[in-house]
Design an enzyme around this catalytic site. Structure first.
Site, PDB file in Angstrom:
ATOM      1  CB  SER A 297      -0.951  -0.040   1.198  1.00  7.57           C
ATOM      2  OG  SER A 297      -1.923   0.970   1.117  1.00  7.57           O
ATOM      3  CG  ASP A 308       7.298   5.457 -11.933  1.00 13.60           C
ATOM      4  OD1 ASP A 308       7.883   4.369 -12.078  1.00 13.60           O
ATOM      5  OD2 ASP A 308       6.066   5.587 -12.042  1.00 13.60           O
ATOM      6  CE  LYS A 322      -5.082  -2.255   1.058  1.00 11.99           C
ATOM      7  NZ  LYS A 322      -5.236  -0.863   0.571  1.00 11.99           N
TER       8      LYS A 322
END
Length: 437
Positions: A297, A308, A322
């Protein structure tokens, strides 16, 4: 004698549901299907049959609550109905103090599965590991229980004990672990220096104050390092997640611009996008993030954002996966529903759901042991009549120097992934210093 009464009740129930369906149909967008009257009739029929034929009398409120629970649990593993106790536990949990064993759990194939043990809690000290399925709690088999029911069995007064039966990959048979319940007070941020200039920060979960505590911890580390760091390891292993805003704050601390995470859902409130502010609390020095299968999460949000933006090297194992957002919707002052309303996406548009974050450098879970002692190799300084060093008087290591550092096991033996992360940091720091000259 009771059958006519229940027939009337069924008719009344169906009429009420049908009226609700018709009223909702008026507000639905054109082309969207209305509630199926036949299915509503089946619901009312089953409700009446239970009331009439079940072996024991059943309270109407219990049947309706259980129907709501079933409706939500059938959606996904994270949507749920929260009664008064569960609603209070949820609100207390985000503050960092709650009662229990200290383990984050979910449901898989009808069994409770450990997402991750929380640092410095009875569960971690008892040796419970991420990924362990729990098949029995005390004398109660877990199969057939809801997640909420299983959690209630694990909770209790501090000082009392509960026996868990666990199945673990690599072990031939289930085994038992006895855990003593305690008040769980979690400190979400821990930090220390690994070596001069190289810092370590461990986030055990994301609480309301995690971002602020991280800022303070880094400030202390920089002061210890003399004003600047050479590199930082951010440890998110077995971090089950927590507060979304805390995850955004942590990622923002190391990013200077760009998207951190965005969410997509059906309702307007689920369309969110979080952007980074122009600051980096460690000055863009090299950074390694450690993750594993227990990183879930909010941990995946941080790892995905830093990956990224190429701000950090992600090292370890694929994360839990998740990637959904749960919204707490109060039903009244005492109860609420936890409803999945959106999905998380990384800055590059990757969905975390059921995929997780794939590390840049994969590490297998290994245990390193010190090899057998060998006689030290002969050195030039030990040869008879060796030439002196023109820059100084080099001497063989003294016995005291040889014994120094033997009191503690090597880092590679204590924590192999952290040792690898530190080695990578050193290499990145060397490369960075050469590029700047």
């Amino acid at each position: 004698m009771k059958k006519p009464y229940y027939s009337l009740m069924l008719v009344a129930g169906v009429l009420m549901l049908a009226f609700s369906a018709l009223s909702q149909a008026q507000t639905r967008p054109a082309g969207e299907k209305t509630l199926p009257i036949d299915d509503l009739r089946v619901f009312a029929e089953v409700f009446g049959r239970i009331k009439q034929d079940y072996v024991e009398p059943v309270d109407d409120h219990k049947l309706l609550r259980d129907a709501i629970r079933g409706m939500l649990s059938g959606l996904d593993p994270h949507s749920a109905y929260l009664d008064e106790d569960e609603f209070n536990e949820l609100r207390v949990g985000t503050s960092g103090e709650f009662g229990g064993l200290g383990v984050e759990v979910g449901m898989e194939n009808g069994f409770v599965k450990v997402v991750s043990p929380i640092d410095d809690t009875p569960a971690q000290r008892a040796g419970i590991q991420a990924g362990d399925p729990i098949i029995r709690i005390g004398e109660q088999a877990v199969k057939g229980l809801t997640l909420d029911e299983a959690v209630k069995l694990m909770r209790g007064k501090p000082g009392t004990k509960v026996e868990l039966q666990i199945v673990r990959e690599g072990r031939e048979a289930p085994f038992k672990v006895v855990v003593e319940r305690a008040i769980i007070k979690t400190v979400s941020v821990k930090s220390r220096m690994l070596e001069p200039g190289f810092a370590y920060v461990r986030l055990s979960q994301f609480q309301a104050r995690t971002s602020d505590d991280l800022q303070k911890a880094v400030a202390r580390l920089k002061k210890t390092a003399g004003g600047a760091l050479k590199g930082l390891v951010l440890d998110l292993r077995n971090n089950p997640g927590g507060v979304l805003q805390a995850a955004v704050g942590v990622a923002d601390a190391f990013l200077e611009s760009g998207t951190i995470v965005y969410t997509e859902g059906r309702i307007q409130d689920s369309q969110l996008r979080f952007e980074a502010a122009p600051d980096d609390i460690i000055g863009r020095v090299p950074m390694v993030v450690l993750v594993n299968g227990g990183s879930a999460s909010a941990s995946e949000i941080v790892a995905g954002a830093l990956q990224d933006h190429r701000r950090a090297v992600i090292m370890g194992q694929r994360t839990f996966g998740k990637g959904s957002v749960q919204t707490i919707v109060p039903v009244n002052e005492k109860t609420a529903i936890k409803l999945t309303t959106a999905r998380y996406f990384t800055p590059n548009g990757r969905s975390i759901q059921a995929e997780g974050i794939v590390p840049d450098i994969a590490l297998q879970p290994l245990e390193v042991q010190e090899g057998k002692k060998r006689e030290p190799l002969l050195r030039e300084s030990q040869l008879a009549h060796h030439l002196d060093n023109p820059n100084g008087n080099a001497k063989p290591a003294t016995d005291a120097e040889k014994d120094s550092g033997k009191k503690q096991k090597p880092l590679a033996e204590r924590d192999y992934p952290l040792s690898e992360a530190l080695n990578l940091l050193k290499g990145l720091a060397i490369l960075r210093s050469k590029e700047s000259t």
